[in-house]
Design a protein around this motif. Sequence first.
Motif, short mmCIF file in Angstrom:
data_model
loop_
_atom_site.label_atom_id
_atom_site.label_comp_id
_atom_site.label_asym_id
_atom_site.label_seq_id
_atom_site.Cartn_x
_atom_site.Cartn_y
_atom_site.Cartn_z
N SER A 326 -26.42 3.67 4.85
CA SER A 326 -26.70 5.07 5.14
C SER A 326 -26.99 5.77 3.82
N ALA A 327 -28.06 6.53 3.79
CA ALA A 327 -28.42 7.31 2.61
C ALA A 327 -27.65 8.63 2.68
N LEU A 328 -26.54 8.69 1.96
CA LEU A 328 -25.65 9.83 2.08
C LEU A 328 -26.13 11.01 1.25
N LYS A 329 -26.15 12.15 1.89
CA LYS A 329 -26.33 13.43 1.21
C LYS A 329 -24.99 14.13 1.36
N ASN A 330 -24.23 14.16 0.28
CA ASN A 330 -22.83 14.59 0.37
C ASN A 330 -22.71 16.11 0.39
N VAL A 331 -23.17 16.67 1.51
CA VAL A 331 -23.11 18.12 1.70
C VAL A 331 -21.67 18.62 1.60
N ASP A 332 -20.74 17.85 2.15
CA ASP A 332 -19.34 18.28 2.14
C ASP A 332 -18.84 18.49 0.72
N ASN A 333 -19.14 17.55 -0.17
CA ASN A 333 -18.71 17.68 -1.57
C ASN A 333 -19.32 18.91 -2.22
N ALA A 334 -20.62 19.11 -2.01
CA ALA A 334 -21.32 20.22 -2.66
C ALA A 334 -20.83 21.57 -2.13
N VAL A 335 -20.67 21.69 -0.82
CA VAL A 335 -20.18 22.95 -0.24
C VAL A 335 -18.78 23.26 -0.74
N PHE A 336 -17.92 22.26 -0.73
CA PHE A 336 -16.55 22.50 -1.21
C PHE A 336 -16.55 22.86 -2.69
N ASP A 337 -17.39 22.22 -3.47
CA ASP A 337 -17.48 22.51 -4.90
C ASP A 337 -17.82 23.99 -5.13
N LEU A 338 -18.84 24.49 -4.42
CA LEU A 338 -19.23 25.88 -4.62
C LEU A 338 -18.22 26.86 -4.04
N LEU A 339 -17.55 26.49 -2.95
CA LEU A 339 -16.51 27.35 -2.41
C LEU A 339 -15.32 27.42 -3.38
N SER A 340 -15.03 26.32 -4.05
CA SER A 340 -13.97 26.34 -5.06
C SER A 340 -14.33 27.29 -6.20
N LYS A 341 -15.60 27.26 -6.61
CA LYS A 341 -16.06 28.18 -7.64
C LYS A 341 -15.95 29.62 -7.16
N ALA A 342 -16.32 29.84 -5.90
CA ALA A 342 -16.28 31.19 -5.36
C ALA A 342 -14.85 31.74 -5.36
N LYS A 343 -13.90 30.92 -4.94
CA LYS A 343 -12.51 31.40 -4.91
C LYS A 343 -12.01 31.72 -6.32
N ALA A 344 -12.48 30.96 -7.29
CA ALA A 344 -12.07 31.19 -8.68
C ALA A 344 -12.87 32.31 -9.34
N GLY A 345 -13.80 32.92 -8.60
CA GLY A 345 -14.62 33.97 -9.17
C GLY A 345 -15.69 33.46 -10.10
N GLN A 346 -16.08 32.19 -9.94
CA GLN A 346 -17.02 31.57 -10.87
C GLN A 346 -18.34 31.15 -10.23
N LEU A 347 -18.54 31.51 -8.96
CA LEU A 347 -19.79 31.15 -8.30
C LEU A 347 -20.92 32.01 -8.87
#
Length: 405
Positions: A326-347
Amino acid sequence: MARRSTALIAIIAAAGLTLAGCGSSGSPGSSSSGAAGTTSEAAGPTGGSGSASGSSRAPMSSSGAGSGMSSGSGMSSGSGTSGGTAPSGPFGVAFMVPGTLGDLGFFDSGQAGIKRAGSDLGADTKTIEGGDNNTQAWVNDLQNLAKTDKYNVIVTGGDQVADQLTQVAKQFPNQKFIMFDAEVKQPNIASITFRQNDVSFLAGVLAALVSEDTTDYPMSGGKKNVGIVGGQDIPVINDFIVGFEAGAKAVDPSITIQKSYVGSWTDSNTGYNQAASMYSKGADVIFAAAGGSGLGVLKAAKDKKKYAIGVDSDQNGLYPGYILASALKNVDNAVFDLLSKAKAGQLETGKTYVYGIPNNGVNLKLDTDLVKQSTADKIKDYSDKVANGEIKVPCVDPYCAEATG
């Protein structure tokens, strides 16, 4: 690898998909009616682990054999707007699905990222399924979420919703949005794109290697003939196609490559029929880059006793013995990464974050029970060369930015 076919087929059944004989439209999940869509909510770790739909499936996101990846987050160069200080009060996240969950692909992967934000970040989350091809409902859903002033970030994804998101983002300039799998240039939107051409290149390499090897892969006819079925004739799918073609030709410049477009993300009947036609014309391996429509391609591989490659999330266990990878596009990792930045005020909004092989954004997840180690070693060699820049994979604008870790 532990087989998950029974569980996955049960998920398909629960989502209302009937692939036996490819007798259904393949439209997964439950479509919403009206502007409000279908919603589910959770209150983070004190009230569950994030939003979930009854048909949702959290896909695996770990790298597979030969992935050549390391963890990290990447973004393209350019100026953006900083998220500033972290907002006070509960961290709210909404996900508007421009379709339905249960696609066993990137919407489900996005939902997995939302759920992880609930469990790991303590986010109050809400998911709305906007329904397939219901553009006015998508606008209404996005507007209604923004009007509440409750969500620090509203997430959506896919080229199909770009115009609607642009409209709503202009109406609510103080609302932050995350758009995955497409680029929308607005000052309050952080976009996520993927180097899908790179992982598609690896899929092409695998397909070509299998098509010329009848010893290790007995269902291969040795015809040096492969195919790719795309969802729609749009840039993101054409980025898959040019990568796949380049990978196959890197192995054998004379290989025959068939291609088609379903014209839909949810028509598994047509996906099945197009794949069956390719197999009848000599294809040994077909790559299904067609969302829910690609489930029909995978079913055709089983019925025609040939090989296929899945996409977006780990589909290897759907039809054991037939799906090479399966050619994985790891949307889950990317979305969580940016949400983590958003919570930290760094998005940083007004910016595009690019995920590829070096930063765990994409990888080819091999079925190690089916793919021989000698083949996996060759895939890893190609993957390493893509990751370090020795191989430059063709791309389609606007998906040509390099991932940085």
